[in-house]
Design a protein around this motif. Structure first.
Motif, mmCIF file in Angstrom:
data_model
loop_
_atom_site.group_PDB
_atom_site.id
_atom_site.type_symbol
_atom_site.label_atom_id
_atom_site.label_comp_id
_atom_site.label_asym_id
_atom_site.label_seq_id
_atom_site.Cartn_x
_atom_site.Cartn_y
_atom_site.Cartn_z
ATOM 1 N N GLN A 248 10.042 63.941 44.058
ATOM 2 C CA GLN A 248 8.805 63.500 44.700
ATOM 3 C C GLN A 248 8.246 62.314 43.897
ATOM 4 O O GLN A 248 7.339 62.472 43.093
ATOM 5 C CB GLN A 248 7.773 64.633 44.797
ATOM 6 N N LYS A 275 -0.842 58.776 43.917
ATOM 7 C CA LYS A 275 0.516 58.199 43.999
ATOM 8 C C LYS A 275 0.606 57.119 45.081
ATOM 9 O O LYS A 275 1.212 56.070 44.866
ATOM 10 C CB LYS A 275 1.502 59.339 44.292
ATOM 11 N N ASP A 299 6.476 58.522 48.183
ATOM 12 C CA ASP A 299 6.574 59.982 48.061
ATOM 13 C C ASP A 299 7.937 60.539 47.645
ATOM 14 O O ASP A 299 7.983 61.603 47.060
ATOM 15 C CB ASP A 299 6.150 60.631 49.379
HETATM 16 MN MN MN Z 1 4.322 64.415 48.645
#
Ligand code: MN
Ligand code: OXD
Length: 621
Positions: A248, A275, A299
C-alpha cells in the motif's frame, strides 16, 4: 441448462456478442451466474462507460453533479471497508499471521456459497475483465482478473479504477490464469452490519486466487481489483512466486528541471496520514521553477528487481484514484481538485449534494459550509434545511466520503505512467501521524534497518478516549489491513526481494505531524514543503550532503535543507531535526513486544532492533 434464469436470451450468445473468448472465463461466468441466480449477464469494459452512466442516471442510482461528474450515496450502514469481516483463507494453516485473520478455506467456501446462492436473483451480473498493471508489464500474469458484480455502480467504479475490457483476458498464455473475484451485494438492509449477527464476509482465497465478497457495495469491500486483488492477492502471489512485493504505497517522480534528472520515491503511510496529498503534491512556490513532482499513484505499488540492470522497478497497478474527500481543498491538494473537475467523469460517494445545482461539498472543502443551504442534502440525503436543531452541527459529508477518478484526469500525471517496465526506485519512505518523537526525516541505507523501520511503522491511534494517548497503532509497512501471509515471512520476503537489487534504494522515515506540546501547533508547515526533506534525502543518497548521524538514522543538518520561503520558527526547526533519546527508549520497549508477536522474524531484523536500542542506550549514558 446454460442459462435458464435468463428470460432475455442465451448466456452463450451474450458472451459471444461481447467478444469474450477465453473458455475458462466463460466457464467461471457460467458457474457463478447459475449459483447467484442472476437474471441477466452483461460483459462490460471501459467502452461501455457512457452507456452505463446513462442507465445509472435514468435509474436514479447516480445523480448528475455538473458536467461529466456524478454522485452516489451508499446504504447508511455501508460506508467503509470492514476489517473485522475480512479474511484470508487458504488450505495451509501455516499461512496464518497476526493480522491476516486467517481461516481454513474448507470452512469459508461453504459459508460464502451459502450466502451467495440465489442472492443476485432478479439482478444483472456485470462481468468486468480487468488488468491491474500497465499493459505489457512483466507482472501482467499476476494482474489479470475478472470481477463479477451484481451492482452497476460498482462496475462504474471498476472502470475508473482499473483497465477494463475483454481484451485483457482473451489471449492469455494460460487461459486459466486470472483472479476470480465475485461480488454479491446481498440485502444490505438485513445484514446486521456491526452486530453479532453480521452476515458479511470478505474473503480472499489466496492460494486459489479467488476472492468472494458478500454484503457491501462500498469501496474495498466491493471493488475487488483494488485492495483484494491489488494488495492481498498480489502480495500473496509475490511471496509465493518469490518475484515481487505488493504494497500500500504511493509513487511519485521528482524532476530537477535544471539538470533534467528524475528520481522516483515510493512509500507507505497508514490510512489518514496524507498519502494522497503527498502523492499529488506540487512544489512550494520558491522551488517551482526548479522542480516538478509527477504523480504515478497514491495507494498501491508493485515492486520487482529487473534482472537486466539490477534496479528495483515499481508500477502503480491501478488506473484511478479512490481518494478521501474530507479536507481536500486548494491549499491541501489543488491537484486533487483538478482531477475531479468538470468533464473528468468523477464519481463522488457520500459527500454532501445540492439537489438543485448538482454541486458537491465536504468538510474542509471550504472553511464553512455553504451559507445558503437551499437544495443542500447531507450524505444520507436529508435536506440540511430540514434538520432538527439538535442535528445542525452534524457533518454534511460522511468522514469516509470519496472521489473516484481516473489517473488520466490527475493534472500532474507522469508522462510515462503507462511504461510497462515501471520506474526505477531511488527511495522508499515510511511515515505516520506522530505528534512527538519522530523527526521530520531520518534516513538509513541499511536494508535490514529499512525493513525494521517499515515493520515498526504506526500512526497515533485516536485512543484518547481510552487514555492511551499518543500510543502508536502499529501498521507494518502500512499493510496491516491487507496482510495475506505471516509477518515473519513478509519481512524475509522483503529482505530477499530488495536484497537482490544491485542498486539499492535509500530508506527514510518521515513525519510531517510533530506538534508543540503546549499549544498543539504543527512544528512543520507540511503539504508542499514536504518536498524539501525528500530533496534532502535524494542529495544524501547522491553523497551531496552527509547529515547528522543519530541512533535512529541520519537527520538533516539545518543548513542542508533548502528552506527558502519556509515559514517556520527556528526553535520548531531545531525540534523537528533532533532526537529525544529518552522518548525513543520508551518506544523501543513497545517495539520489542510488537515484533515478538511475529513467528520466524529474520535475525537481521532483530539485529537491527538491538543495534538501535544499544545506540540509544549508549547516547542516554
Ligand atoms: Mn489505501
Ligand atoms: C483503503 C483505500 O481503504 O485505499 O486503504 O481505500
Amino acid at each position: 441448462m446454460a442459462y435458464e434464469s435468463d428470460p432475455t436470451g442465451d448466456l452463450e450468445t451474450v458472451l459471444d456478442d461481447a467478444g469474450l473468448k477465453n473458455p475458462s472465463v466463460r466457464e467461471y461466468v457460467r458457474h457463478w451466474a447459475r449459483l447467484t441466480g442472476a437474471q441477466r449477464v452483461e460483459v462490460v469494459g471501459a467502452a461501455d462507460d457512457a452507456r452505463l452512466i446513462s442507465e445509472s442516471l435514468a435509474a436514479g442510482e447516480i445523480l448528475p453533479a455538473g458536467e461529466g461528474r456524478y454522485y452516489a450515496r451508499s446504504y447508511v450502514k455501508d460506508t467503509a471497508r470492514s476489517e473485522e469481516r475480512t479474511i484470508v483463507a487458504t488450505a495451509n494453516p501455516a499461512d496464518a499471521g497476526v493480522y491476516n485473520n486467517w481461516r481454513p478455506s474448507s470452512e469459508m467456501r461453504p459459508l460464502l456459497e451459502e450466502r451467495m446462492r440465489g442472492a443476485s436473483a432478479g439482478k444483472t451480473m456485470y462481468v468486468v475483465p480487468y488488468l491491474m498493471a500497465p499493459p505489457g508489464s512483466p507482472l501482467e500474469p499476476y494482474a489479470v482478473g475478472v470481477e463479477l458484480t451484481d451492482h452497476r455502480t460498482v462496475a462504474l467504479h471498476m472502470i475508473r479504477m482499473a483497465r477494463c475490457g475483454v481484451e485483457h483476458v482473451n489471449n492469455l498464455a494460460d487461459p486459466e490464469r486470472f483472479v476470480r473475484g465475485v461480488h454479491v451485494t446481498g440485502d444490505l438492509e438485513n445484514l446486521g452490519q456491526g452486530t453479532p449477527e453480521d452476515q458479511r464476509y470478505f474473503v480472499t482465497f489466496a492460494d486459489e486466487r479467488t476472492i468472494l465478497h458478500f454484503g457491501s457495495s462500498y469501496g474495498g469491500n466491493a471493488l475487488l481489483g483494488k485492495i483484494a486483488h491489488g494488495l492481498r492477492q498480489a502480495s500473496y502471489d509475490g511471496w509465493a512466486s518469490g518475484e515481487f512485493l505488493a504494497e500500500q504505497f504511493m509513487l511519485i517522480g521528482i524532476t530537477d528541471k535544471q539538470s533534467g534528472r528524475t528520481w522516483h520515491i515510493c512509500g507507505g503511510f497508514p490510512s489518514a496520514s496524507g498519502k494522497t496529498n503527498l502523492a499529488m503534491m506540487l512544489p512550494p512556490d520558491s522551488l517551482g521553477d526548479r522542480y516538478h513532482v509527477e504523480f504515478y499513484g497514491d495507494d498501491i505499488a508493485w515492486l520487482r528487481v529487473d534482472p537486466e540492470d539490477g534496479k528495483i522497478y515499481a508500477i502503480n497497478p491501478e488506473f484511478g484514484v479512490f481518494g478521501v474527500a474530507k479536507d481536500t481543498n486548494e491549499l491541501t491538494n489543488p491537484t486533487a481538485l483538478g482531477s475531479v473537475a468538470p468533464g473528468t467523469g468523477v464519481l463522488f460517494t457520500n459527500v454532501a449534494y445540492n439537489e438543485v445545482s448538482g454541486d458537491v461539498w465536504w468538510e474542509g472543502r471550504t472553511p464553512a459550509p455553504p451559507a445558503d443551504v437551499t437544495g443542500w442534502c447531507d450524505w444520507t440525503g436529508q435536506l440540511i434545511s430540514a434538520r432538527p436543531d439538535s442535528e445542525q452541527g452534524k457533518p454534511w459529508a460522511h468522514p469516509n466520503s470519496r472521489f473516484t477518478t481516473s489517473l488520466t484526469s490527475v493534472p500532474n500525471i507522469a508522462a510515462d505512467f503507462e511504461n510497462p517496465k515501471g520506474v526505477p526506485i531511488d527511495g522508499i519512505i515510511f511515515g505516520g501521524r506522530t505528534r512527538d518523537r519522530e523527526p521530520l526525516i531520518r534516513a538509513f541505507s541499511d536494508l535490514a534497518e529499512g525493513v525494521y523501520d517499515g515493520l515498526t511503522l504506526g500512526a497515533e491511534a485516536t485512543f484518547a478516549a481510552e487514555g492511551v494517548d499518543g500510543q502508536l497503532r502499529y501498521d507494518p509497512m502500512s499493510m496491516r489491513p491487507f496482510m495475506s501471509y505471516p509477518e515473519g515471512a513478509y519481512a524475509a520476503h522483503w529482505l530477499k526481494i530488495i536484497g537482490a537489487a544491485t542498486v539499492k534504494p535509500i530508506f527514510a522515515h518521515v513525519n510531517w505531524f510533530q506538534r508543540d506540546p503546549d499549544d498543539g501547533h504543527f512544528l512543520w508547515p507540511g503539504y508542499r514543503d514536504n518536498l524539501r526533506p525528500l530533496l534532502w534525502l535524494l542529495k544524501l543518497k547522491d553523497g551531496e550532503v552527509t547529515g547528522n548521524p543519530t541512533p535512529v538514522g541520519i537527520v538533516p543538518a539545518r543548513e542542508e535543507l533548502d528552506l527558502e520561503g519556509v515559514d517556520i520558527r527556528p526553535e520548531d526547526l531545531e525540534k523537528v531535526l533532533s532526537i529525544d533519546s529518552a522518548r525513543w527508549m520508551a518506544e523501543m520497549a513497545r517495539r520489542e513486544r510488537h515484533l515478538a508477536q511475529f513467528d520466524g522474524l529474520p535475525e537481521e531484523i532483530w539485529a537491527a532492533h538491538r543495534r538501535v536500542a544499544a545506540a540509544l542506550a549508549a547516547e542516554a549514558g
